[in-house]
Design a protein around this motif. Structure first.
Motif, PDB file in Angstrom:
ATOM      1  N   GLY A 121       0.289  -1.161  -0.211  1.00 44.73           N
ATOM      2  CA  GLY A 121       0.159   0.043   0.032  1.00 44.73           C
ATOM      3  C   GLY A 121       0.827   1.588  -0.225  1.00 44.73           C
ATOM      4  N   TRP A 122       2.501   1.636   0.435  1.00 49.78           N
ATOM      5  CA  TRP A 122       2.685   2.378  -0.228  1.00 49.78           C
ATOM      6  C   TRP A 122       3.105   2.656  -1.136  1.00 49.78           C
ATOM      7  CZ3 TRP A 122       5.264   4.786   3.986  1.00 49.78           C
ATOM      8  CH2 TRP A 122       5.315   4.070   5.203  1.00 49.78           C
ATOM      9  N   GLY A 123       2.784   4.566  -1.344  1.00 46.99           N
ATOM     10  CA  GLY A 123       2.500   5.046  -2.714  1.00 46.99           C
ATOM     11  C   GLY A 123       1.414   4.389  -3.646  1.00 46.99           C
ATOM     12  N   LEU A 124      -0.273   4.076  -2.631  1.00 49.99           N
ATOM     13  CA  LEU A 124      -1.370   3.881  -3.193  1.00 49.99           C
ATOM     14  C   LEU A 124      -1.985   5.051  -2.404  1.00 49.99           C
ATOM     15  CD1 LEU A 124      -1.458  -0.230  -4.120  1.00 49.99           C
ATOM     16  CD2 LEU A 124      -1.533   1.634  -5.591  1.00 49.99           C
ATOM     17  N   GLY A 125      -3.385   5.030  -3.172  1.00 50.44           N
ATOM     18  CA  GLY A 125      -4.568   5.861  -2.328  1.00 50.44           C
ATOM     19  C   GLY A 125      -4.701   6.677  -1.216  1.00 50.44           C
ATOM     20  N   GLY A 126      -3.589   7.886  -1.759  1.00 48.91           N
ATOM     21  CA  GLY A 126      -2.781   8.895  -0.548  1.00 48.91           C
ATOM     22  C   GLY A 126      -2.410   8.584   0.459  1.00 48.91           C
ATOM     23  N   VAL A 127      -2.168   7.358   0.319  1.00 47.30           N
ATOM     24  CA  VAL A 127      -0.322   6.671   0.850  1.00 47.30           C
ATOM     25  C   VAL A 127       0.674   7.565   0.530  1.00 47.30           C
ATOM     26  CG1 VAL A 127       0.928   4.844   2.099  1.00 47.30           C
ATOM     27  CG2 VAL A 127      -1.441   5.023   1.675  1.00 47.30           C
ATOM     28  N   PRO A 128       1.208   8.213   0.091  1.00 49.47           N
ATOM     29  CA  PRO A 128       2.477   8.120   0.196  1.00 49.47           C
ATOM     30  C   PRO A 128       4.173   7.256   0.369  1.00 49.47           C
ATOM     31  CG  PRO A 128       2.997   8.924   2.484  1.00 49.47           C
ATOM     32  CD  PRO A 128       1.895   9.115   2.833  1.00 49.47           C
ATOM     33  N   ASN A 129       5.342   7.781  -1.414  1.00 47.03           N
ATOM     34  CA  ASN A 129       6.185   6.720  -0.963  1.00 47.03           C
ATOM     35  C   ASN A 129       6.792   6.252  -0.102  1.00 47.03           C
ATOM     36  OD1 ASN A 129       5.546   5.583  -4.310  1.00 47.03           O
ATOM     37  ND2 ASN A 129       5.430   7.662  -4.410  1.00 47.03           N
ATOM     38  N   PHE A 130       7.357   5.333   0.467  1.00 45.95           N
ATOM     39  CA  PHE A 130       8.037   5.676   1.785  1.00 45.95           C
ATOM     40  C   PHE A 130       9.499   6.442   1.566  1.00 45.95           C
ATOM     41  CE2 PHE A 130      11.639   3.494   4.626  1.00 45.95           C
ATOM     42  CZ  PHE A 130      10.702   3.147   5.323  1.00 45.95           C
ATOM     43  N   HIS A 131       9.694   7.215   2.703  1.00 43.98           N
ATOM     44  CA  HIS A 131      10.789   7.829   2.758  1.00 43.98           C
ATOM     45  C   HIS A 131      11.230   7.972   3.927  1.00 43.98           C
ATOM     46  CE1 HIS A 131      12.290  12.228   3.345  1.00 43.98           C
ATOM     47  NE2 HIS A 131      13.044  12.071   1.195  1.00 43.98           N
ATOM     48  N   ARG A 172      -5.726  -4.826   2.913  1.00 43.19           N
ATOM     49  CA  ARG A 172      -4.600  -3.535   2.424  1.00 43.19           C
ATOM     50  C   ARG A 172      -5.762  -2.196   2.730  1.00 43.19           C
ATOM     51  NH1 ARG A 172      -1.055  -4.440  -3.059  1.00 43.19           N
ATOM     52  NH2 ARG A 172      -3.329  -4.335  -4.086  1.00 43.19           N
ATOM     53  N   GLN A 173      -6.314  -2.160   1.962  1.00 44.38           N
ATOM     54  CA  GLN A 173      -7.596  -0.622   2.116  1.00 44.38           C
ATOM     55  C   GLN A 173      -7.096  -0.189   3.646  1.00 44.38           C
ATOM     56  OE1 GLN A 173     -10.928  -0.698   0.943  1.00 44.38           O
ATOM     57  NE2 GLN A 173     -10.429  -2.164  -1.149  1.00 44.38           N
ATOM     58  N   ARG A 174      -6.972  -1.088   4.868  1.00 44.58           N
ATOM     59  CA  ARG A 174      -7.191  -1.255   6.319  1.00 44.58           C
ATOM     60  C   ARG A 174      -5.860  -0.626   6.187  1.00 44.58           C
ATOM     61  NH1 ARG A 174     -11.930   0.958   7.595  1.00 44.58           N
ATOM     62  NH2 ARG A 174     -13.472  -0.469   6.260  1.00 44.58           N
ATOM     63  N   MET A 175      -4.711  -1.136   6.186  1.00 50.25           N
ATOM     64  CA  MET A 175      -3.494  -0.893   6.519  1.00 50.25           C
ATOM     65  C   MET A 175      -3.153   0.279   5.801  1.00 50.25           C
ATOM     66  SD  MET A 175      -2.061  -4.542   4.567  1.00 50.25           S
ATOM     67  CE  MET A 175      -0.654  -4.241   4.482  1.00 50.25           C
ATOM     68  N   GLN A 176      -4.127   0.882   4.168  1.00 52.77           N
ATOM     69  CA  GLN A 176      -3.073   1.850   4.069  1.00 52.77           C
ATOM     70  C   GLN A 176      -3.878   2.915   5.135  1.00 52.77           C
ATOM     71  OE1 GLN A 176      -4.900   0.251   0.133  1.00 52.77           O
ATOM     72  NE2 GLN A 176      -3.363   2.410  -0.876  1.00 52.77           N
ATOM     73  N   GLU A 177      -4.661   3.291   5.273  1.00 52.56           N
ATOM     74  CA  GLU A 177      -5.753   3.521   6.294  1.00 52.56           C
ATOM     75  C   GLU A 177      -4.957   4.070   7.458  1.00 52.56           C
ATOM     76  OE1 GLU A 177     -10.149   4.219   8.724  1.00 52.56           O
ATOM     77  OE2 GLU A 177      -9.744   2.542   7.164  1.00 52.56           O
ATOM     78  N   GLY A 178      -4.123   2.657   8.103  1.00 50.28           N
ATOM     79  CA  GLY A 178      -3.458   3.642   8.860  1.00 50.28           C
ATOM     80  C   GLY A 178      -1.928   3.744   8.893  1.00 50.28           C
ATOM     81  N   THR A 179      -1.398   3.710   7.643  1.00 54.12           N
ATOM     82  CA  THR A 179      -0.334   4.285   7.309  1.00 54.12           C
ATOM     83  C   THR A 179      -0.076   5.650   7.256  1.00 54.12           C
ATOM     84  OG1 THR A 179       0.424   1.750   6.420  1.00 54.12           O
ATOM     85  CG2 THR A 179       1.342   3.703   5.664  1.00 54.12           C
TER      86      THR A 179
END
Length: 392
Positions: A288-298, A338-345
């Motif tokens: 989910g990094w870089g998807l659905g409003g989650v930034p790419n890992f930095h 994964r949608q929940r993973m993205q929400e948390g991230t």
């Protein structure tokens, strides 16, 4: 042609994953033979697996009950899992090629000694088996037990050249393999399963998340705790937690290459299926990094880690690849979770951005906090006021 079959079967699996496949079989045996009391406690106390290797041979020995003759004859030594083979609780194998693929990957001669409570037998795979296209069966002989306890000894006595190089003392493989096992079997070691590699015990490497206790009820403001999600979906139990795994790095620390590369190794998502880690510290689109409003890992997000656990008696429902060391992202359940993973991230990346520039002031607060592993977070989650999610 058999040559084609063997080469294709072993082509896409790494040596370390082949050995982990064999370790999975040990754990499956322990799950199958443990007492009712141990099963109720979800414990594997008293069970062990010892791995020994050098340039001449590879041996994995366990006390996990041995292979029942019926299982050996109808499933364990067949090329693929027959359709009507029943699922075993807590197991992870789906297609029925793990042990054979591991043997083919590592060598050209193998002996499997099984000492089960009903009988003991030896299965031999000689070098000529690989050379003859008409020879598909393996010879099995009843024998006197080769081990004092009920268990299995698998010995490869003619390693391939790449395997010999990997098994050399001081090789990159030898240096890294214990750490990989400690990471992959962290939650099984926690349950009492002991693993030794060349006589050295393997230490577990769990993911730990920050959990701030509410020591002063009058104090206002949010606590630093993980984002937690629990679900049951089509026979699969899911537990997910994502949060801070360490304090936030200052800009100077983020610019320090050594500091960042070390910190980033421990960041990202870890996926666990039936207590086996199938993906570690992932920081890609896969989690989910870089998807659905989650930034790419930095580098500034190296303080964030997450862990998601899938459990099911039906192994086919788990989002795991055939190598058992990767996530099948096409599974419906994984898409949903994964949608929940993205929400948390998203929650923690936004928070990290808000706290930018205040890392030094926050250091003292982080120094006083507890860092809990998955077992502790799951226990605490039972007492937390979670909110029901609509539609799931």
């Amino acid at each position: 042609a058999k040559n084609f079959f063997v080469s294709m079967l072993t082509r896409d699996i790494e040596l370390q994953d082949a050995i982990l496949d064999l370790l999975d079989n040990c754990v499956d045996g322990a799950m199958r033979t443990r007492t009712k009391t141990l099963a109720e406690r979800d414990s594997l106390e008293g069970f062990w697996a010892h791995i020994r290797y050098d340039e001449r041979r590879f041996v994995i020995e366990d006390n996990c009950g041995g292979i029942p003759w019926k299982l050996a004859h109808e499933y364990a030594f067949r090329m693929g899992r027959p359709e009507n083979t029943p699922s075993e609780s807590g197991a992870i194998g789906v297609v029925g090629i793990g042990m054979k693929r591991a043997i083919f990957k590592m060598g050209r001669e193998c002996h499997v000694h099984s000492n089960h409570e009903d009988d003991a037998f030896l299965v031999t795979i000689p070098p000529e088996w690989f050379d003859r296209d008409d020879l598909w069966e393996f010879k099995a002989d009843r024998e006197k037990p080769s081990t004092k306890e009920y268990g299995t000894i698998l010995e490869i006595t003619e390693p391939t050249e790449p395997t010999k190089l990997a098994f050399k003392d001081g090789s990159t493989f030898s240096e890294n393999f214990p750490s990989i096992v400690g990471e992959s079997y962290s939650y099984l070691i926690e349950k009492g399963f002991k693993i030794l590699i060349n006589k050295h015990p393997v230490k577990r490497k769990p993911v730990k998340l920050c959990f701030e206790a509410n020591t002063d009820p009058k104090k206002k403001g949010q606590l630093i705790r993980p984002f937690i999600y629990k679900a049951k979906y089509d026979g699969v139990e899911v537990f997910m937690a994502v949060g801070y795994r360490s304090r936030l790095l200052t800009q100077e620390e983020q610019d320090d290459e050594k500091e960042v590369s070390f910190a980033a190794k421990e960041a990202g998502w870890t996926v666990v299926c039936n207590d086996r880690v199938v993906l570690s510290n992932d920081r890609t689109l896969k989690t989910g990094w870089g998807l659905g409003g989650v930034p790419n890992f930095h580098n500034q997000f190296s303080c964030i880690a997450g862990i998601v656990e899938f459990k099911s008696d039906d192994m086919a429902k788990l989002p795991v690849t055939t190598t058992k060391r990767g996530v099948d992202t096409s599974k419906d359940i994984y898409t949903l979770v994964r949608q929940r993973m993205q929400e948390g991230t998203r929650h923690f990346t936004r928070n990290t951005n808000r706290w930018k520039g205040f890392e030094s002031e926050l250091k003292d607060r982080f120094d006083r906090l507890s860092f809990l592993d998955l077992v502790d977070v799951k226990e605490i989650a039972k007492r937390l006021p979670l909110t029901s999610v609509r539609g799931e």
